[in-house]
Design an enzyme around this catalytic site. Structure first.
Site, short mmCIF file in Angstrom:
data_model
loop_
_atom_site.label_atom_id
_atom_site.label_comp_id
_atom_site.label_asym_id
_atom_site.label_seq_id
_atom_site.Cartn_x
_atom_site.Cartn_y
_atom_site.Cartn_z
N ASP A 110 0.83 -1.20 0.00
CA ASP A 110 0.00 0.00 0.00
C ASP A 110 0.87 1.26 0.00
OD1 ASP A 110 -2.84 0.94 0.44
OD2 ASP A 110 -1.93 1.88 2.18
N GLU A 131 15.25 -16.28 0.33
CA GLU A 131 14.58 -17.25 1.21
C GLU A 131 13.18 -17.66 0.77
OE1 GLU A 131 14.83 -15.85 5.35
OE2 GLU A 131 16.33 -14.44 4.58
C1 GLC Z 1 -4.27 3.05 -0.52
C2 GLC Z 1 -5.47 2.17 -0.39
C3 GLC Z 1 -6.61 3.01 0.08
C4 GLC Z 1 -6.26 3.57 1.44
C5 GLC Z 1 -4.97 4.34 1.39
C6 GLC Z 1 -4.44 4.58 2.76
O1 GLC Z 1 -4.40 3.99 -1.50
O2 GLC Z 1 -5.72 1.52 -1.60
O3 GLC Z 1 -7.81 2.30 0.13
O4 GLC Z 1 -7.28 4.41 1.89
O5 GLC Z 1 -3.97 3.63 0.71
O6 GLC Z 1 -3.94 3.40 3.32
#
Ligand code: GLC
Length: 549
Positions: free
Chosen positions: A211, A268
């Protein structure tokens, strides 16, 4: 793009079709209105039968759910809302039994404010090593009453909040105030995340979607920055093609982190993957995220953001293949996810639609539902013919449009709250999906409960109403995935060929693919029809794609 000899075909991710499960909206086994792991496990055979290679689960970790799980309180625990660690293990085992790989969603840019690190940082006070794990700064102004800089949260409002009980001291949160940003210069943060990766890899998880993979390092000195008008909240161009370079996105220091992770995987955990959610432009720069010693894949948001226009689509395909091939990575393709308006609606919108803002019934320029679906089917049929790897978001295989009539009091996206209702946010693409036309909650769960209300009109999109009907969207996805595999379109090499006006046409892996972006039907080119996204009886209609053998 031909797969070079040095990339053996067991590098499954080079060709994989990866299906995104949004756990709270996929399948609910308990009837509480929120999807869960047992619900997902029970439905896995239907995903295997759809013909995908892997599932990516949006976050299932312990979380106060302020941002639907993207606010993690413990990276090694499953949120009871979704089940237990045993349920997660059973889900991974069942997926593997069915020949599917499983990718978890790691959120390293920020934690929840309920994470033990943040609680410890608040308790330990100013200047403590505990505070070094986050980005605490003194405020500006005489008494520190102003935020340390002018950065705005992606969800609206300032990106800084004052530390409770400590006027003049602030912490950074690029997203919600409940999502404090981590300080990735802190060695303890780095080493703990390596342990988190191992924790899940040792349990058999096949990789991670990472993310906000463009945000973990901020520019030194945290300089002020004002985005240009018209720039989507996650960065990108300002509409004139000028590239934005915010001091919190795409800083060079992020690459070092992924090199460390990749080295561990290669040494790993061979065969496991990292896929970056990096909103960076242009594509040639995004390709830095997938250099040979970094991530395996990155989402191609430039493709997702391209308008329904033959020349623009051709350009983004060419740019993608050139940029990703140059670093030896597969191109990826995506049209929908849990952060954007579903493509069955988005591709036909005529007004502005900045990423993350969301739409509703009152939004100007909404398409006719059927026209939107026709266009989405044509776009998907085009995407699934492209070489490389593709992402599908749950419900798009049913042709689901964006939910436009959510009552305000059901909305849950932090964007809605932080902009005081000025922006709808992303709930419209997150509504629980319909499985059975005549069951309570359309078969989402055993009761009527659904954390976001399902539109009554979704009965017609239910999976069981489509299964077996060759004209349905579900059967089109199934056929496209089967033919893609049989003809090895994932390994194809695109050659553009002459096309009737308003159309795009290419040959790849012995298959001709033609999409009509125009507004008049054209004759269907010669060849055996392998797949058609709509009826081709009266020629290749507008918003239709055909595959010919
Ligand atoms: C990313 C995710 C989104 C979230 C943001 C903060 O863009 O896809 O859904 O709100 O990160 O984590």
């Amino acid at each position: 793009m031909t797969v070079p000899a040095e990339h053996p075909h067991d590098e499954w991710w080079r060709r994989a079709v990866i299906y995104q499960v949004y756990p709270r909206s996929f399948a609910d086994s308990t009837g509480d209105g929120v999807g869960d792991l047992r619900g997902i496990r029970a439905r896995l055979p239907q995903l295997a039968e759809l013909g995908i290679d892997a599932v990516w689960l949006s976050p299932i970790f312990l979380s106060p759910q302020k941002d639907a799980g993207y606010d993690v309180a413990d990276y090694r625990a499953i949120d009871p809302l979704f089940g237990t660690l045993d349920d997660a293990d059973a889900l991974v085992a069942e997926a593997h039994r069915l020949g599917l790989r499983v990718i978890f969603d790691l959120v390293p840019n920020h934690t929840s404010d309920q994470h033990e690190w943040f609680r410890a940082a608040l308790a330990a006070g100013h200047g403590s090593p505990e505070r070094e794990r986050y980005i605490f700064r003194d405020g500006r102004g005489e008494r520190g009453e102003l935020p340390p800089n002018n950065w705005q949260s992606i969800f609206g409002g300032a990106a800084w909040s004052e530390v409770p009980g400590e006027p003049g001291r602030w912490y950074l949160h690029l997203f919600d105030s409940s999502q404090p940003d981590l300080n990735w210069h802190d060695p303890g943060v780095r080493s703990d995340f390596l342990d988190v990766l191992r924790f899940w890899l040792d349990r058999g998880v096949d990789g991670f979607r990472v993310d906000v993979a463009h945000g973990m390092i901020k520019a030194d000195g945290l300089p002020d920055y004002t985005p240009r008008e018209g720039t989507g909240s996650m960065g990108g161009t300002d509409g004139t093609g000028e590239i934005e370079r915010p001091p919190y996105w795409g800083q060079d220091g992020v690459h070092e982190i992924y090199r460390e992770w990749r080295a561990m995987l290669d040494a790993e955990y061979s065969g496991r993957v990292l896929c970056g959610e990096a909103w960076v432009e242009p594509i040639s720069r995004l390709a830095d995220w997938v250099r040979p010693d970094e991530m395996h894949q990155t989402f191609n948001f430039a493709y997702l953001e391209t308008a329904w226009d033959a020349a623009a689509v051709r350009r983004v395909i060419d740019e993608s293949i050139a940029a990703f091939s140059a670093v030896g990575a597969p191109s990826t393709w995506v049209l929908s996810n849990h952060d954007v308006v579903r493509h069955a609606t988005r591709l036909s919108l005529t007004g502005d639609n900045p990423q993350g803002d969301g739409i509703a019934r009152s939004t100007p320029g909404l398409p006719d539902e059927d026209q939107g679906i026709a266009r989405a089917r044509a776009a998907t049929a085009l995407m699934l013919a492209l070489p490389g790897s593709a992402y599908i978001y749950q419900g798009e295989e049913l042709g689901l449009p964006e939910a436009l009539d959510l009552p305000d009091d059901s909305r849950a996206d932090p964007t809605w709250f932080r902009t005081k209702g000025e922006k709808f946010g992303r709930d419209g693409c997150r509504v629980p999906i319909p499985w059975e036309a005549d069951a309570p909650s359309f078969g989402f769960g055993p009761t009527d409960a659904s954390w976001l209300p399902q539109p009554e009109s979704w009965r017609r999109f239910a999976r069981d109403a489509q299964a077996g009907d060759p004209a349905s969207t579900l059967e089109m996805y199934r056929a496209a995935l089967r033919i893609r595999r049989e003809r090895r379109l994932h390994d194809g090499d695109i050659e553009w060929i002459d096309a009737p006006s308003g159309c795009l046409a290419f040959r790849s892996a012995g298959t001709t693919v033609v999409t009509n972006f125009g507004d008049a039907a054209v004759p269907v080119p010669a060849g055996d029809v392998l797949l058609a996204s709509g009826s081709i009886d009266g020629g290749l209609a507008p918003d239709t794609t055909v595959w010919l053998g």
